[in-house]
Design an enzyme around this catalytic site. Structure first.
Site, PDB file in Angstrom:
ATOM      1  N   ALA A 192       0.801  -1.237   0.000  1.00  0.00           N
ATOM      2  CA  ALA A 192       0.000   0.000   0.000  1.00  0.00           C
ATOM      3  C   ALA A 192       0.828   1.278   0.000  1.00  0.00           C
ATOM      4  O   ALA A 192       0.269   2.366   0.129  1.00  0.00           O
ATOM      5  CB  ALA A 192      -1.008   0.038   1.149  1.00  0.00           C
ATOM      6  N   ASP A 218      -0.397   3.074  -2.953  1.00  0.00           N
ATOM      7  CA  ASP A 218      -1.752   3.610  -2.709  1.00  0.00           C
ATOM      8  C   ASP A 218      -1.682   4.864  -1.841  1.00  0.00           C
ATOM      9  O   ASP A 218      -2.417   5.834  -2.064  1.00  0.00           O
ATOM     10  CB  ASP A 218      -2.626   2.554  -2.011  1.00  0.00           C
ATOM     11  CG  ASP A 218      -2.758   1.298  -2.849  1.00  0.00           C
ATOM     12  OD1 ASP A 218      -2.695   1.398  -4.088  1.00  0.00           O
ATOM     13  OD2 ASP A 218      -2.924   0.215  -2.263  1.00  0.00           O
TER      14      ASP A 218
HETATM   15  O1  RIB Z   1      -1.805  -2.100  -3.016  1.00  0.00           O
HETATM   16  C1  RIB Z   1      -2.013  -2.949  -1.916  1.00  0.00           C
HETATM   17  C2  RIB Z   1      -3.324  -3.622  -2.038  1.00  0.00           C
HETATM   18  O2  RIB Z   1      -3.302  -4.460  -3.163  1.00  0.00           O
HETATM   19  C3  RIB Z   1      -3.658  -4.523  -0.878  1.00  0.00           C
HETATM   20  O3  RIB Z   1      -4.358  -3.877   0.139  1.00  0.00           O
HETATM   21  C4  RIB Z   1      -4.431  -5.654  -1.521  1.00  0.00           C
HETATM   22  O4  RIB Z   1      -5.751  -5.754  -1.115  1.00  0.00           O
HETATM   23  C5  RIB Z   1      -4.314  -5.424  -3.025  1.00  0.00           C
HETATM   24  O5  RIB Z   1      -5.437  -4.862  -3.547  1.00  0.00           O
END
Ligand code: RIB
Length: 318
Positions: free
Chosen positions: A250, A253
């Site tokens: 993550a 993200d």
């Molecule tokens: O980028 C990390 C995410 O990738 C994780 O939380 C997992 O669920 C996947 O979607």
């Protein structure tokens, strides 16, 4: 000022195992430590944007199972607007198995489940929401047709989009002017351009090649080597903050969610990328996806010191 960030994308239940080392094929590694938490690239980016101070609405699809209500409660705790979170019968909530080792390297395998039940018609019903947003953020963990429709609506309504091209699906959406900002890592940049991408110079070449396909800006992220940012005004490397990585899950993200907030606040591309890098540098020092994502206060305190972020979990026995 309109500051709404709408994130459309995936939600997963993450089953995480911290192991002393990743197993070989057919091997069992013991002495692991297990953690079940919530993730999914869409949900993580929504949480990252909300914790970085954004006004976030999340559109996602969950299964009708024991996880969905808890996931919604979790999103709400972060102040995320969940009126457009769908629960569909007959499908399980998305699941991801994650294994990471003592160096923070990881393996991920996902069952999309309900993520692929988020349909074009569901996104069409979000037209007013998208139109009322300052920015739409998408990834590639739901059906391509659904993501593409969201991008088309945003373009019709003149809403800027931030596209994180992760993960790489078998069939790829074309990079296009519908993607205002494009964020890719080395692997994604290589697949999208056919160029090698492991050095900052190669990242610059790939970023320029992607920019020629229509986005207003491109960021190629290189983990600890930083990122390369290009637009009509910018062509420069954004250094990463040093970090003692424990788990990189993550981190990308966190970078995307924080970037969206910084851009909506009016920061320039390079300044926004630095803010996002700081958020990611904190996230890699913690285990898990959403539990690792920092708050605005943590990011703001971290940036001026620029000091190496410290791991917050003890290492496993050998
Ligand atoms: O980028 C990390 C995410 O990738 C994780 O939380 C997992 O669920 C996947 O979607």
């Amino acid at each position: 000022m309109n500051n709404r960030i709408t994130v459309i994308g995936s939600s997963n239940v993450d089953m995480i195992m911290q192991v002393p080392r990743l197993p070989q094929l057919g091997e069992t590694v013991t002495n692991g430590r297990f953690l079940q938490t919530y993730g999914g690239k869409g949900a993580n980016q929504a949480v990252a944007a909300a914790r970085a101070g954004g006004n976030v609405t999340f559109v996602t699809c969950l299964g009708d199972d024991m996880f969905s209500r808890d996931i919604i409660a979790n999103l709400k705790r972060d102040g995320i607007e969940t009126d457009h979170v769908l629960i569909k019968k007959g499908v399980p909530t998305g699941t991801c198995l994650i294994m990471f080792d003592a160096d923070g390297a990881n393996y991920l395998a996902a069952d999309p489940g309900a993520n692929f039940a988020l349909e074009v018609a569901d996104v069409d019903r979000c037209t007013d929401l998208i139109a009322s947003s300052a920015m739409l953020v998408v990834q590639m963990e739901i059906a391509n047709a659904t993501t593409q429709r969201a991008l088309e609506i945003a373009a019709e309504k003149k809403v800027k989009t931030l596209v994180n091209f992760a993960p790489l699906q078998t069939t790829l959406l074309p990079v296009s002017p519908l993607m205002h900002g494009l964020i890719v890592n080395e692997t994604e940049a290589e697949r999208l351009t056919g160029l090698p991408v492991s050095t900052p110079e190669q990242a610059q070449r790939a970023a320029r090649s992607l920019l020629n396909q229509g986005p207003a800006f491109v960021l190629v992220t290189l983990g600890s080597k930083g990122a390369w940012a290009v637009s009509s005004e910018v062509d420069e490397r954004v250094p990463a903050f040093p970090a003692a990585a424990v788990d990189t899950t993550a981190a990308g993200d966190t970078f995307c969610g924080a970037l969206a907030v910084a851009l909506v606040e009016g920061k320039g591309l390079v300044e926004a990328a630095k803010f996002a890098s700081a958020a990611a540098a904190i996230a890699v020092t913690r285990v898990g996806a959403q539990p690792s994502i920092p708050t605005r206060k943590e990011i703001d305190q971290f940036i001026p010191t620029g000091c190496e972020s410290k791991p917050v979990v003890p290492s496993l026995p050998d």
